[in-house]
Design a protein around this motif. Structure first.
Motif, PDB file in Angstrom:
ATOM      1  N   ALA A 202      34.030  44.413  40.325  1.00 13.75           N
ATOM      2  CA  ALA A 202      35.262  45.039  39.923  1.00 13.75           C
ATOM      3  C   ALA A 202      35.887  44.303  39.242  1.00 13.75           C
ATOM      4  CB  ALA A 202      35.281  45.331  41.685  1.00 13.75           C
ATOM      5  N   LEU A 203      36.814  45.424  39.202  1.00 14.35           N
ATOM      6  CA  LEU A 203      37.948  44.597  38.810  1.00 14.35           C
ATOM      7  C   LEU A 203      39.667  44.173  38.940  1.00 14.35           C
ATOM      8  CD1 LEU A 203      38.062  47.084  35.499  1.00 14.35           C
ATOM      9  CD2 LEU A 203      37.559  45.286  35.273  1.00 14.35           C
ATOM     10  N   PHE A 204      39.857  43.245  38.887  1.00 12.13           N
ATOM     11  CA  PHE A 204      41.138  42.212  39.669  1.00 12.13           C
ATOM     12  C   PHE A 204      41.696  42.232  38.934  1.00 12.13           C
ATOM     13  CE2 PHE A 204      36.645  42.016  42.047  1.00 12.13           C
ATOM     14  CZ  PHE A 204      36.846  42.766  43.221  1.00 12.13           C
ATOM     15  N   GLY A 205      43.302  42.216  39.398  1.00 11.23           N
ATOM     16  CA  GLY A 205      44.780  42.087  39.099  1.00 11.23           C
ATOM     17  C   GLY A 205      45.487  43.224  38.272  1.00 11.23           C
ATOM     18  N   PRO A 206      46.016  43.449  38.081  1.00 11.52           N
ATOM     19  CA  PRO A 206      46.973  44.509  36.720  1.00 11.52           C
ATOM     20  C   PRO A 206      46.170  44.915  35.624  1.00 11.52           C
ATOM     21  CG  PRO A 206      48.332  42.334  36.887  1.00 11.52           C
ATOM     22  CD  PRO A 206      46.977  41.743  36.960  1.00 11.52           C
ATOM     23  N   GLU A 207      46.551  46.132  35.548  1.00  9.66           N
ATOM     24  CA  GLU A 207      45.238  46.498  33.367  1.00  9.66           C
ATOM     25  C   GLU A 207      45.841  45.672  32.989  1.00  9.66           C
ATOM     26  OE1 GLU A 207      43.440  49.115  32.463  1.00  9.66           O
ATOM     27  OE2 GLU A 207      44.293  48.700  34.843  1.00  9.66           O
ATOM     28  N   GLU A 208      47.518  45.095  32.234  1.00 11.41           N
ATOM     29  CA  GLU A 208      47.171  44.181  31.647  1.00 11.41           C
ATOM     30  C   GLU A 208      46.762  42.970  31.630  1.00 11.41           C
ATOM     31  OE1 GLU A 208      51.217  44.040  33.797  1.00 11.41           O
ATOM     32  OE2 GLU A 208      49.109  45.148  33.534  1.00 11.41           O
ATOM     33  N   SER A 209      46.394  42.661  33.045  1.00  9.33           N
ATOM     34  CA  SER A 209      45.047  40.990  32.890  1.00  9.33           C
ATOM     35  C   SER A 209      44.615  41.526  33.893  1.00  9.33           C
ATOM     36  CB  SER A 209      46.915  39.752  33.011  1.00  9.33           C
ATOM     37  OG  SER A 209      47.267  40.039  34.036  1.00  9.33           O
ATOM     38  N   LYS A 210      43.903  41.751  33.610  1.00 10.19           N
ATOM     39  CA  LYS A 210      42.511  42.450  34.398  1.00 10.19           C
ATOM     40  C   LYS A 210      41.712  41.610  34.804  1.00 10.19           C
ATOM     41  CE  LYS A 210      40.670  46.764  32.985  1.00 10.19           C
ATOM     42  NZ  LYS A 210      41.794  46.784  31.629  1.00 10.19           N
ATOM     43  N   THR A 211      40.668  40.929  35.484  1.00  9.37           N
ATOM     44  CA  THR A 211      39.653  40.642  35.598  1.00  9.37           C
ATOM     45  C   THR A 211      38.067  40.957  36.157  1.00  9.37           C
ATOM     46  OG1 THR A 211      40.768  38.113  35.167  1.00  9.37           O
ATOM     47  CG2 THR A 211      38.943  38.325  35.998  1.00  9.37           C
ATOM     48  N   GLU A 212      37.430  40.960  35.312  1.00  9.50           N
ATOM     49  CA  GLU A 212      36.094  41.587  36.133  1.00  9.50           C
ATOM     50  C   GLU A 212      35.717  40.387  36.918  1.00  9.50           C
ATOM     51  OE1 GLU A 212      32.673  44.569  34.680  1.00  9.50           O
ATOM     52  OE2 GLU A 212      32.447  43.129  34.104  1.00  9.50           O
ATOM     53  N   GLY A 213      34.799  40.652  38.298  1.00 10.07           N
ATOM     54  CA  GLY A 213      34.459  39.811  39.387  1.00 10.07           C
ATOM     55  C   GLY A 213      32.748  40.092  39.639  1.00 10.07           C
ATOM     56  N   ALA A 214      31.934  39.417  39.504  1.00 10.57           N
ATOM     57  CA  ALA A 214      30.721  39.600  39.754  1.00 10.57           C
ATOM     58  C   ALA A 214      30.691  38.787  41.018  1.00 10.57           C
ATOM     59  CB  ALA A 214      29.925  39.752  38.488  1.00 10.57           C
ATOM     60  N   ALA A 215      29.149  39.778  41.258  1.00 13.28           N
ATOM     61  CA  ALA A 215      27.739  38.627  42.489  1.00 13.28           C
ATOM     62  C   ALA A 215      27.881  37.691  42.692  1.00 13.28           C
ATOM     63  CB  ALA A 215      26.944  39.592  42.808  1.00 13.28           C
ATOM     64  N   HIS A 216      28.519  36.599  43.412  1.00 14.97           N
ATOM     65  CA  HIS A 216      28.457  35.221  43.863  1.00 14.97           C
ATOM     66  C   HIS A 216      29.736  34.695  43.197  1.00 14.97           C
ATOM     67  CE1 HIS A 216      24.745  36.749  45.846  1.00 14.97           C
ATOM     68  NE2 HIS A 216      23.886  36.669  44.813  1.00 14.97           N
ATOM     69  N   HIS A 217      30.279  35.154  42.736  1.00 14.09           N
ATOM     70  CA  HIS A 217      31.157  34.477  41.790  1.00 14.09           C
ATOM     71  C   HIS A 217      32.614  34.604  42.969  1.00 14.09           C
ATOM     72  CE1 HIS A 217      29.217  35.386  38.153  1.00 14.09           C
ATOM     73  NE2 HIS A 217      30.103  34.842  37.332  1.00 14.09           N
ATOM     74  N   THR A 218      33.150  33.210  43.014  1.00 15.32           N
ATOM     75  CA  THR A 218      35.243  33.063  43.077  1.00 15.32           C
ATOM     76  C   THR A 218      35.745  33.543  42.111  1.00 15.32           C
ATOM     77  OG1 THR A 218      33.600  31.573  45.097  1.00 15.32           O
ATOM     78  CG2 THR A 218      36.423  31.659  44.890  1.00 15.32           C
ATOM     79  N   LEU A 219      37.211  34.119  42.121  1.00 15.33           N
ATOM     80  CA  LEU A 219      37.565  34.396  41.996  1.00 15.33           C
ATOM     81  C   LEU A 219      39.454  33.840  42.656  1.00 15.33           C
ATOM     82  CD1 LEU A 219      35.962  36.492  41.283  1.00 15.33           C
ATOM     83  CD2 LEU A 219      37.938  38.521  40.692  1.00 15.33           C
TER      84      LEU A 219
END
Length: 295
Positions: A202-219
């Motif tokens: 999924a995508l995390f954060g505001p549209e202008e600085s979003k980060t994609e996070g995938a399985a087994h990752h800590t954000l």
């Protein structure tokens, strides 16, 4: 939504499977060297354990352990006679306080798969009496809205609040977001917060600085005031936990399962454990079912 009012992702760390306990496998999130003591959190493990592996008799002092089962079941027993089985979806929030000795072992033929979070306690509460809060899956509040389902383990989301009392103010939310689903989740100002992704992306954060996070990752999320915006554009659902807590801002002295504020207190904890005193009296001559079954 502007970046000034949104939490952003400041660090992304992949959790690689490692050995822990006796034959157990864990993916360590908080507690690994890149994410040491993310105040007030000491550790987050995603564990996968099949018999005869597990976590036989061991002590704790000075913090809380939060066990949340994803699948399978875990049997536990402590030196005060508290024994039971935590099934898929169930929660055990254990305050070790001044001292607990217990075991945690897989129950049944299916692998025991879940998350264990360690939450630190402030100095004035490290020596409280041990206590348990336990919720069955059916009793954990949840809500589905706009392609987003949340189980509220601690804290509040989508107008739903958990009954769990947290000595260290904590939020613990289990989200599943379907394709096209999104949410703006409020996080209290200045709380430490992070996401651990169980499956999907999924995508995390505001549209202008979003980060994609995938399985087994800590954000790890930025501090300050604001919400976290989450959106799933992928075809598969994304399941993750969002965990946040109020920093204690106290010194930490830790050696394995003992977490105190000073080295002197840490030394005393080990002396107390080995001499069966100051909270560990019941450990003398006590063995869990793991040891008893071998006798």
């Amino acid at each position: 939504m502007s970046a000034s009012t949104s939490r952003t992702v400041t660090k992304v760390v992949l959790s690689v499977e490692q050995d822990e306990g006796v034959g157990a496998k864990v993916r360590r999130s908080i507690g690994r060297h890149e994410l040491r003591n993310l105040d007030p959190f000491l550790m987050l493990d995603e564990f996968s354990v099949g018999a005869p592996a597990g976590f036989p008799d061991h002590p704790h002092r000075g913090f809380e352990t939060v066990t949340y089962m994803l699948s399978g079941a875990t049997e536990h027993e402590d030196f005060a006679g508290h024994r039971g089985v935590i099934h898929a979806g169930d929660l055990q929030w254990m305050t070790a306080g001044r001292g607990i000795v217990h075991c945690e072992m897989p129950h049944g033929k299916e692998k025991s798969h879940g998350l264990q979070l360690w939450v630190n306690l402030k100095s004035s509460e490290k020596m409280v009496e041990p206590a348990y809060q336990e919720l069955l899956d059916k009793d954990i509040p949840r809500k589905t809205e706009g392609g987003v389902t949340v189980k509220v383990i601690a804290g509040e989301s989508l107008g739903v609040k958990s009954p769990v009392h947290t000595r260290t103010p904590t939020m613990y939310l289990d989200f599943t977001i379907q394709q096209g689903g999104s949410i703006n989740q409020k996080i209290p100002a200045d709380w430490t917060a992070f996401v651990y992704i169980l499956s999907g992306k999924a995508l995390f954060g505001p549209e202008e600085s979003k980060t994609e996070g995938a399985a087994h990752h800590t954000l790890v999320l930025s501090t300050g005031e604001g919400e976290l915006h989450i959106r799933n554009d992928a075809a598969e659902p994304c399941r993750f936990v969002l965990i946040g807590g109020q920093p204690l801002k106290e010194t930490i002295a830790q050696r394995g399962p003992f977490v105190m504020n000073t080295n002197q207190e840490l030394q005393q904890a080990m002396i107390d454990y080995h001499n069966y005193q100051n909270g560990f009296e019941k450990a003398r001559n006590w063995n869990s079912f793991v040891v008893r079954d071998e006798l």
